[in-house]
Every structure is written in structure tokens, then in C-alpha cells.
Write a protein that holds these residues in place. Structure first.
Motif, PDB file in Angstrom:
ATOM      1  N   SER A 101     -43.738  10.387   2.120  1.00 35.41           N
ATOM      2  CA  SER A 101     -43.050  11.371   2.961  1.00 35.41           C
ATOM      3  C   SER A 101     -43.829  11.624   4.260  1.00 35.41           C
ATOM      4  O   SER A 101     -43.239  11.977   5.274  1.00 35.41           O
ATOM      5  CB  SER A 101     -42.781  12.678   2.220  1.00 35.41           C
ATOM      6  OG  SER A 101     -43.939  13.177   1.649  1.00 35.41           O
TER       7      SER A 101
ATOM      8  N   THR B 151     -41.964  11.258   7.753  1.00 33.60           N
ATOM      9  CA  THR B 151     -41.976  12.277   8.794  1.00 33.60           C
ATOM     10  C   THR B 151     -42.311  11.658  10.144  1.00 33.60           C
ATOM     11  O   THR B 151     -41.658  11.929  11.152  1.00 33.60           O
ATOM     12  CB  THR B 151     -43.013  13.362   8.459  1.00 33.60           C
ATOM     13  OG1 THR B 151     -42.834  13.746   7.107  1.00 33.60           O
ATOM     14  CG2 THR B 151     -42.853  14.568   9.346  1.00 33.60           C
TER      15      THR B 151
ATOM     16  N   SER C   5     -39.673  11.412  13.253  1.00 30.22           N
ATOM     17  CA  SER C   5     -40.118  12.135  14.451  1.00 30.22           C
ATOM     18  C   SER C   5     -40.192  11.186  15.637  1.00 30.22           C
ATOM     19  O   SER C   5     -39.778  11.538  16.753  1.00 30.22           O
ATOM     20  CB  SER C   5     -41.489  12.767  14.237  1.00 30.22           C
ATOM     21  OG  SER C   5     -41.482  13.563  13.090  1.00 30.22           O
TER      22      SER C   5
ATOM     23  N   PHE D 179     -41.226  17.051  13.774  1.00 29.37           N
ATOM     24  CA  PHE D 179     -42.234  16.835  12.740  1.00 29.37           C
ATOM     25  C   PHE D 179     -42.271  18.008  11.778  1.00 29.37           C
ATOM     26  O   PHE D 179     -42.465  17.849  10.580  1.00 29.37           O
ATOM     27  CB  PHE D 179     -43.602  16.668  13.421  1.00 29.37           C
ATOM     28  CG  PHE D 179     -44.670  16.081  12.548  1.00 29.37           C
ATOM     29  CD1 PHE D 179     -44.864  14.710  12.493  1.00 29.37           C
ATOM     30  CD2 PHE D 179     -45.513  16.890  11.803  1.00 29.37           C
ATOM     31  CE1 PHE D 179     -45.859  14.153  11.716  1.00 29.37           C
ATOM     32  CE2 PHE D 179     -46.513  16.343  11.021  1.00 29.37           C
ATOM     33  CZ  PHE D 179     -46.688  14.969  10.966  1.00 29.37           C
ATOM     34  N   THR D 180     -42.083  19.230  12.315  1.00 30.16           N
ATOM     35  CA  THR D 180     -42.275  20.415  11.484  1.00 30.16           C
ATOM     36  C   THR D 180     -40.977  21.087  11.078  1.00 30.16           C
ATOM     37  O   THR D 180     -41.008  22.076  10.363  1.00 30.16           O
ATOM     38  CB  THR D 180     -43.129  21.448  12.243  1.00 30.16           C
ATOM     39  OG1 THR D 180     -42.463  21.779  13.458  1.00 30.16           O
ATOM     40  CG2 THR D 180     -44.498  20.901  12.560  1.00 30.16           C
TER      41      THR D 180
ATOM     42  N   VAL E  68     -39.580  14.708   3.674  1.00 23.31           N
ATOM     43  CA  VAL E  68     -40.488  14.848   4.817  1.00 23.31           C
ATOM     44  C   VAL E  68     -41.484  15.962   4.488  1.00 23.31           C
ATOM     45  O   VAL E  68     -41.327  16.663   3.484  1.00 23.31           O
ATOM     46  CB  VAL E  68     -39.734  15.154   6.118  1.00 23.31           C
ATOM     47  CG1 VAL E  68     -38.861  13.989   6.536  1.00 23.31           C
ATOM     48  CG2 VAL E  68     -38.922  16.424   5.985  1.00 23.31           C
TER      49      VAL E  68
ATOM     50  N   LEU F 285     -49.173  19.503   8.707  1.00 18.07           N
ATOM     51  CA  LEU F 285     -48.137  19.846   9.683  1.00 18.07           C
ATOM     52  C   LEU F 285     -48.741  20.343  11.003  1.00 18.07           C
ATOM     53  O   LEU F 285     -48.043  20.440  11.997  1.00 18.07           O
ATOM     54  CB  LEU F 285     -47.202  20.917   9.111  1.00 18.07           C
ATOM     55  CG  LEU F 285     -46.176  20.415   8.093  1.00 18.07           C
ATOM     56  CD1 LEU F 285     -45.456  21.573   7.436  1.00 18.07           C
ATOM     57  CD2 LEU F 285     -45.171  19.491   8.769  1.00 18.07           C
TER      58      LEU F 285
END
Lengths: 571, 365
Positions: free
Chosen positions: A80, A84, A88, A227-228, A242, A267
Motif C-alpha cells: 500500500s 500510495t 499520487s 498522498f494523504t 493506500v 504520511l
């Protein structure tokens, strides 16, 4: 020559002067300390707890980097992480390309309808990030109208996440790029043309190189956002994991707080990356616009203007399609079998036991955040920017105020659980209350408000306080009679920003709500989880409508404020 | 000036910002009712000194005594002064009347008394009838007057002006300069004005304090400063000045290239090289005969027409260059033109000598 008839005692070595500290100075220092205490309690200590948790085992024993080692030894976890980065990167590339073309069309062409297109592009800001996810399910899901366009691929997974994130991140990139492209010196273009550079060369050497910094900033912002983000992958990610959904699963699903903390810290990576890249670029960045620059006025170019009109219309169409689909989905009886319109999905009492309660919770929280948050942020910025003395403390507070920008909501939410839910924390009693939601949301969006306030305050003459002191007028009276009225537009901007974000946020508060303080955005996620997508859409649209009404109200108020104050504002 | 007690005494004041010393051991006395200008290039410390007097940036060391009270450590709110800034710092959201009455509200005066006082102040600066306007609706000159009225509202013992005229265009500046001077005379308020404009300082001040690199170079009346600069920095900064390297010959005689010049007695006692200063307008050409005392042959290289006079660049036989101002009459009578040779005279009483090696201070403009 210098007159040397001095009093005898003054002939000695002059002693250092210790400025008298007045009651007002003490008041300022007290306020600075209170602000510092507030930021430590609501930001520093929770983040510290998160960091500490990632280095402890379940019993709270320090285990060093063992949790990290375990994380990187787990192929599912690493998967994951890779996922991510993958979504992203792709999402950032697409968003940047789209936003650049869109921003170029808005700032550098004479295309028709630029005002309208600009307004459309900002719509996604009003919606919670789960809304595009829901709309994409309607568009491309198993019963979606455009399912065939995916050629057998599933929308649930990377494709859906990327599409949803592009919608979600688009306005953020656009705002930065429009600003970057608006700053242009017409003389550079005239010089390039007079040197007979070809249009493509001018574009590469003048246009692109002029907004390099904007492109990189927009890229970093978008990358960090995607990303977050939690909302989009939660709704449409399916089994494609993710980091943000991992945190949620680890903590809410498996009560594995240590692993949650580790993922939470991961993160923070894009923020660290952004910081490093920003530092490198800042060093190379020179002021593009000297005082003598001539602003660039785009000239009509029929072919290019039309071309961009079509391009921008297509992109705006995508944004409207996503929003429109969410609206339509919330209004039809039974997608896709019975397309007759109904309002029954807005009757939230039928959808679950909560009814409209979460909506009023959201409204109450947003209002509290807007009022209290604006007061704290603006007063804090004033103390940092406009008071004298205690220089180190003020610099430190400014630094603290910048931290929330780097902290994703999901990480902040997690930190809050660790900190406020600890049984030995005397502040434990606010856990599960509205207070913790308000405090958390203020902290989450602190930085943008702080920077807005600082920018506004920097434009206010620094000598106002000096003049007031010479007239023996206390600081707080000048603050109230001059600083606040002069900064009113910025204050309203901050409060609207806080309100809209408090309405739409999911990521931080998803860890913190209780049965009594469930929010509309969270309710939408839970409703969608329970399979009632139409009602979830209705909830999302209610949030969009509320945000839009508030934005409308804001511009009305601003127009009135401007009319009332134009006598002194216009130059 | 001796015999009177000074209104403001500044004793051994210094101020550092980190490693940078903005003020180095400044001592100065200012008398009641005086108009004093702090003059110097940017970064010389003049504004820092003014802000120390106001208490806005309190000095690192040293004493400031105002009207017999040691105010060194007091915050601005406990000192007695009014201030006008270069930006005027008028409150944009308050009307002219509210700006002027800003410090009066909340004091001992009633509303009617404040109204009366504000009216008087505005009449004093010639802005009657503008009470209800906002600062942005006024011209730069009018804004400056509002700021002045506000600074005087509390009848302060000391008026501080931080480059109050430099944001205005040249004509308004000259006009307001004269008004400011008249107003100050009438009110007899002790006034300190910071400026980098030497012409302004010469025109307006009772005394000028010339500052450079955190130090006081000279204190004196405008005529003293102009006629008798005590340091080559002052000579260079105030007005136009020629600097020529010369050799000391004997007691009152110096050598400029091949020429021998007499100077007034007691001007320079050291032997060796020195710098001669003479202003362009002090160089004489009428009625000078070759061989006369202090005469030097020269060639006109360039002439610059400046309206009421002409500035010529002269080359001496020894190769040194200097500037001389000629009246239009002289130009016509002597039919001066570039390339012409003539004999000029450097009058002994107009020559000032400074030790050599002070070239650093030049080209400050």
C-alpha cells in the motif's frame, strides 16, 4: 564639536539600559504565553504522543524502530506504500497538466467566459473529498453510465482514486498556477519577440521558466494532498489500499495503535519532501517582477483562444459532470432502474437513526470553528506580527503556527486520540465531545488562516502602534479601532475558509467523533459503507449547498463592507 | 548657547543590533524651542537616534534626559512627544477629525472640548472643513498636515519628525517646509527632524547634527556646517565640494602641483600631505591676474549649463581636476567656452584643509 559638559556621574562607563516593563507589556507577554500554551496542548503534545507511540510496543515499552522494521517486513504494508506513491504520482501529473492549461487559458488568453470558468474550477473546494468518489461510482461503477469507457477495468481501485483525486486537488493547483501565471512582465515578451524568437521558444524560455516555481509548488501541494487524502480512497478504493486507509484500518479496525502511528509518520513524508524541495528552490528563486515591470495584457489570438475555450470547456465539463452526477444520484429513485426524481434520499431519518442530527452537528462545529478559530488565529497573528519584545517567543510561535500545514488530517486525528484519550491526561474529559472536534479542526486548518492574517497585518503600517503609544492610547484600543476594521476582509476570508473546511473535512475528525457528535461528512461515509450510496450523495450535496450558501453570503457581505468602507479603502 | 539648561540631554547613547553598532557613543544637547535636524546618509543612525529618543527602540546603553527627567528606560507611552512618520501612519478607517482626536478620546476632555480642540488644530494646519474626509481622499501634503495636527494634539513638549517631507514631490515639499518652520516658531515646540536632504536641513534647522556611521560628525548652525565643515565627511555631504591632494610646504603655505597657495593661519599644523577643500562657487575668475597670490592656471574641459549658473570642469596644469561655478554674467563677459585657458584664484579664507587619506567618505553625494 560634541559638547562635553556632562554631569559628573555620566562620565563613567555608560551602563546598559533595561527598558521599563509596563502593564501593557506584561499583558502582551501573558497573551503570547497563553497562545504558546494553546499551541503546545493542541498541536505539539499530540504530535509528540504519536511519535512516542510509534517507538513503543503495545505495553508502552520503548522498542526503538522495531515497529518500523515490522512495517517494512510486511509485504501487504509495503504494497500500500507503493500504491500510495503510484496514485499520487499519476494523479499529480494529470492534475498539473490540466490545471496548467486551465490557468494558462484564464490568464494568458482572451478566451470567452473566463470569469465563469474560474468559478466552476473552484467548486470542488466546497465538497468533501468523498463526493467525487461517490459520483464516480455512479458514472463508472458496476451500474455506471460510462462503465464501457473503462474497457473492462474496474473503477474501484487506482483508476477511481486518480480520477477522484484529480477532481479534489484541481482547484488547489489552479489557484497556485493562476497566481504564478498572472505575474508576468510584458517587456520580457516584447524583448523575446523583437529578438525574433519563435512562439514555442518564447513559451519555453519565458512563460514556463517564469512559472517554474509555481509549477513545483503546485506539484508539491497536489502530491501531498493526494498522498494523504482519506475520503476518495475510502469510498472508491475498493481493495486497493493506500496509507490513509491503512491508518484507519489499523486503528479503528484492529486497534493496532503502534502500527497506525508508524503509518501516520510515513504520511508526513511528502511534507518533509516539500520542505526540502522548497528550500532548494527558494535559494534559486529571484524576484521576477521588478517595480518597473509592465503587466502583461493578453492579446486576442482567434485560433488559440478558441482552442483553449474547447479545452477548458471540456475540463470544466468534467468537474460539472462529477458534481452533477452526485446531485443527480441523490435525486433519482433507484439508479439506474428508476430515474424518476425524488427527494426521499434527503429524508435522512429514513436512512439511519441519526436523521438531520449530524447536519446540525456539522453546522454547529463549523460555526464554532469559524468564530473561535478566527479569533484565536487573528489575535495570535497580531501578537506575533505587531507586538514588541519577546522576539524569540514570537518567532517560536510563528514556527509552531506553520506546522499544521505539514500535518495531514488523518495524522492529526490519530495524534488526538493518542493524546486526549490517554486515561492519565487531565484533558481526557474533552475526548468524544464537540470541544475536541472544534479544537482539532482549528488546529488542522491553522496555518492557512495564520498566513492570511500575517499577510494582511504586514500590509498595515507598522507605525500605527508607535503613533498610538505616542498618543498614550492603549494597544488594545488601537487593535479594536484600527487594526481589526482595516483587516476585516482578511478576517472574513479566514472565517469562511475555516467554516467551509470544517463542513467538508473527514480525515481528522473520523477518529474523534462520538455518537452524540457525529458529523455530516462522516455520516456520508458510514451511509455509503452501509450500501446507501444515494443517501450518501444527498448528504454530500447538502454540505456542498451549505458551503455554497456561505460563500455567497460572504461575497454579499464583502460587497456591503466594500461599499461602506470604499471612502477610505479606495486609493 | 551656554548658560541655558538643555531641554533634552543625550549622554553616551549607543545602540547595537546584534553585531552591528547603529549608534556609537552619541552625546548631544537640545534646547527648548530649538529646531534641530539630524542629517546624514541612509544607515548613518539618525532614525535610530530619533527612535531611541521616542522610546520606540530603546538604546542599548546611555542616558536620555528630557526636561530634567531621566526617560532612558521608559516606554513610548510614558514619554512626552508627538511624532510624524514618513508614511504619516494615518489610520485609514478613521476620518480626519477622528485621526487628529485619536489621543484625546478617553482622556479628561468632554466631547465638545475634543471637537473644539480638533477644530483648532485643523485650523492651525490649514485644513478647516476637511474633518469628515478620510486620509485616502486627501493629497499627500494634506495627509502630512493631518499627521502633524495629530502629533501636536496632546501639546507635546517634543515634536519628532522622521523624514516627514520625503514622500512628497519637490514643489509641495518646499512649500510645506516653510510652513512647518513657521508653525514651529509660532508654537515654540522643541523639534527634531530626521532628513537625508541637506538642502532641507540647511533651510529649516536652527542647528544641524551631521551623522555618519553611527557617530556625530559635527553639530552647528547651517552656516557653520556649510562654511566651516569640521570633517571631510561633512564637507562632502553638505553642498558641492572639490577635494584636491596637496603637500604641506611651510606654516601657512601648501603646494598644489607646481602652484604655491597660502592658507589662513592656524588651519593646518602638521607637515606632509593633506586634502584641500574648496566649494565650486568660491573659485574666482574675475580680475585674477597671472602671478597673483593663490592663482592657478587652468583649462576649461566641460561646461554644464544649470539655469542660473554654469558648472565648469577645470583641468589644472598638474592634471588635477576641479569644478567651478560661474555666473551667467561671468560666462558672457569673459566669453568662457570649453578649451579656453584662464587663471583662477582659490581665496585663502575659503580653503579648508583636512588630513589626507580621508577619501573613503567621498562619493556619498
Amino acid at each position: 564639536m560634541v559638547d562635553t559638559t556632562l554631569a559628573p556621574n555620566a562620565m563613567a562607563v555608560p551602563r546598559p539600559v533595561r527598558p521599563t516593563v509596563t502593564g501593557e507589556d506584561w499583558l502582551v507577554r501573558l497573551c503570547l504565553l497563553l497562545l504558546g500554551l494553546y499551541l503546545v496542548l493542541t498541536l505539539v503534545l499530540p504530535l509528540y504522543t504519536l511519535l512516542a507511540k510509534s517507538l513503543q510496543d503495545k505495553e508502552g515499552q520503548f522498542v526503538g524502530l522495531a515497529n518500523f522494521a515490522r512495517y517494512f517486513a510486511d509485504p501487504a504494508m509495503l504494497q500500500s506504500f507503493g500504491n500510495t506513491i503510484f496514485v499520487s504520482a499519476i494523479g499529480t501529473a494529470i492534475t498539473l497538466l490540466m490545471a496548467f492549461l486551465y490557468a494558462y487559458a484564464l490568464t494568458r488568453t482572451c478566451m470567452k467566459g473566463r470569469g465563469l470558468f474560474r468559478a466552476i474550477a473552484l467548486i470542488p473546494l466546497l465538497a468533501p473529498s468523498l463526493l467525487p468518489g461517490l459520483a464516480l461510482v455512479y458514472l463508472f461503477g458496476n451500474q455506471g453510465i460510462f462503465k464501457s469507457l473503462l474497457f473492462g477495468h474496474e473503477i474501484y481501485g487506482p483508476i477511481g482514486i486518480v480520477m477522484g483525486e484529480v477532481f479534489f486537488a484541481f482547484p488547489h493547483a489552479l489557484i497556485i498556477l493562476v497566481t504564478a501565471l498572472s505575474v508576468a512582465d510584458a517587456r520580457l515578451y516584447e524583448a523575446a519577440e523583437s529578438l525574433r524568437a519563435r512562439p514555442a521558444r518564447i513559451f519555453m524560455t519565458v512563460t514556463l521558466s517564469g512559472c517554474r516555481y509555481g509549477l513545483v509548488s503546485a506539484g508539491l501541494v497536489v502530491f501531498t494532498l493526494i498522498f494523504t487524502d482519506f475520503g476518495v480512497p475510502k469510498v472508491i478504493g475498493g481493495s486497493y489500499n493506500v496509507l490513509a486507509t491503512d491508518v484507519y484500518r489499523q486503528v479503528i479496525g484492529q486497534f493496532n495503535f503502534q502500527m497506525g502511528a508508524v503509518v501516520g509518520l510515513l504520511l508526513l513524508l511528502p511534507a518533509v519532501l516539500s520542505f526540502a524541495v522548497d528550500r532548494i528552490i527558494q535559494r534559486k528563486q529571484v524576484a521576477l517582477l521588478s517595480a518597473r515591470a509592465v503587466p502583461l495584457q493578453p492579446k486576442p489570438r482567434v485560433l488559440i483562444d478558441r482552442l483553449f475555450f474547447c479545452l477548458v470547456a471540456a475540463m470544466a465539463g468534467f468537474l460539472l459532470l462529477v458534481l452533477g452526477m452526485a446531485l443527480f444520484g441523490s435525486l433519482v429513485k433507484l439508479w439506474p432502474y428508476n430515474l424518476s426524481l425524488t427527494l426521499k434520499w434527503y429524508d435522512f431519518a429514513r436512512a439511519g437513526t441519526d436523521g438531520w442530527g449530524p447536519y446540525f452537528n456539522s453546522l454547529r462545529m463549523a460555526a464554532l470553528v469559524a468564530v473561535i478559530g478566527t479569533a484565536i488565529i487573528f489575535c495570535g497573528a497580531y501578537l506575533v506580527e505587531k507586538t514588541r519584545g519577546a522576539g524569540r517567543l514570537r518567532a517560536l510561535l510563528h514556527l509552531l503556527a506553520m506546522i499544521p500545514l505539514a500535518v495531514p488530517g488523518i495524522v492529526l486525528g490519530l495524534s488526538y486520540i493518542f493524546f486526549f484519550n490517554a486515561p492519565n491526561n487531565p484533558l481526557n474529559f474533552i475526548y468524544g465531545t464537540m470541544t475536541v472536534l472544534v479544537v482539532n479542526t482549528i488546529c488542522h486548518f491553522y496555518t492557512v488562516g495564520h498566513l492570511t492574517a500575517i499577510t494582511a497585518l504586514k500590509q498595515v503600517d507598522n507605525e500605527f502602534e508607535s503613533v498610538a503609544a505616542s498618543l498614550k492610547v492603549p494597544l488594545y484600543r488601537t487593535f479594536w479601532r484600527v487594526t481589526v476594521p482595516v483587516c476585516l476582509p482578511a478576517i472574513l476570508d479566514i472565517s469562511v475558509y475555516l467554516f467551509v473546511n470544517a463542513m467538508t473535512t473527514v480525515s481528522a475528525v473520523v477518529f474523534l467523533y462520538s455518537a452524540d457528535t457525529k458529523l455530516m461528512s462522516i455520516n456520508a461515509i458510514n451511509t455509503d459503507d452501509a450500501g446507501n450510496t444515494a443517501s450518501a450523495c444527498a448528504m454530500g450535496m447538502t454540505i456542498v449547498a451549505t458551503s455554497a450558501v456561505l460563500k455567497g453570503l460572504h461575497s454579499l457581505i464583502m460587497r456591503r463592507v466594500e461599499r461602506r468602507t470604499q471612502a477610505w479603502r479606495k486609493r | 548657547m551656554t548658560g541655558r539648561t538643555p531641554y533634552l540631554r543625550i549622554e553616551h547613547v549607543s545602540k547595537s543590533f546584534g553585531d552591528f553598532q547603529a549608534l556609537k557613543d552619541i552625546s548631544l544637547e537640545i534646547y527648548a524651542g530649538e529646531f534641530v535636524c539630524f542629517l546624514g546618509p541612509s544607515g548613518c543612525g539618525k532614525t535610530t537616534l530619533l527612535r531611541a529618543i521616542a522610546g520606540l527602540d530603546i538604546q542599548s546603553a546611555g542616558t536620555i534626559i528630557q526636561n530634567g527627567v531621566d526617560i532612558s528606560a521608559l516606554p513610548p507611552s510614558q514619554r512626552d512627544f508627538g511624532i510624524v512618520f514618513q508614511s504619516y501612519a494615518l489610520f485609514p478607517n478613521l476620518s480626519v477629525a477622528d485621526n487628529v482626536g485619536y489621543g484625546l478620546v478617553g482622556g479628561k476632555l468632554s466631547g465638545a472640548e475634543i471637537h473644539q480642540r480638533v477644530g483648532d488644530l485643523l485650523a492651525m494646519v490649514g485644513l478647516t472643513g476637511q474633518e469628515r474626509k478620510y486620509p485616502s481622499q486627501l493629497s499627500g501634503g494634506q495627509q502630512q498636515r493631518v499627521a502633524l495636527a495629530r502629533a501636536l494634539a496632546m501639546s507635546p513638549g517634543l515634536l519628532l519628525l522622521d523624514e516627514p517631507l520625503s514622500a512628497l514631490d519637490a514643489r509641495v515639499r518646499q512649500h510645506l517646509r516653510a510652513e512647518l518652520r513657521q508653525l514651529q516658531r509660532r508654537l515654540e515646540v522643541t523639534t527634531i527632524m530626521v532628513t537625508h536632504d541637506q538642502e532641507e536641513a540647511l533651510a529649516i534647522a536652527d542647528r544641524i547634527v551631521v551623522m555618519n556611521e553611527g557617530r556625530i560628525e559635527q553639530i552647528g548652525t547651517p552656516i557653520d556646517i556649510y562654511r566651516q565643515p569640521e570633517a571631510s565627511f561633512v564637507a562632502d555631504f553638505v553642498g558641492q565640494m572639490n577635494f584636491l591632494d596637496v603637500e604641506h610646504q611651510s606654516d601657512n603655505v601648501i603646494r598644489l602641483g607646481d602652484a604655491i597657495l597660502e592658507i589662513g593661519a592656524g588651519k593646518f599644523s602638521r607637515s606632509g600631505s593633506a586634502t584641500l577643500c574648496i566649494r565650486p562657487e568660491d573659485i574666482q575668475i574675475r580680475g585674477v591676474v597671472p602671478g597673483q597670490a593663490n592663482s592657478v592656471p587652468a583649462t576649461i574641459e566641460l561646461m554644464e549649463f544649470l539655469g542660473s549658473f554654469c558648472r565648469a570642469e577645470l583641468r589644472l596644469v598638474c592634471g588635477r581636476r576641479l569644478q567651478a561655478d560661474f555666473s551667467i554674467n561671468a560666462m558672457r563677459d569673459l566669453s568662457l567656452a570649453p578649451g579656453q585657458e584662464l587663471t583662477i584664484s582659490l581665496p585663502a579664507d575659503r580653503i579648508r584643509l583636512f588630513p589626507a587619506q580621508t577619501n573613503v567618505a567621498r562619493h556619498h553625494g
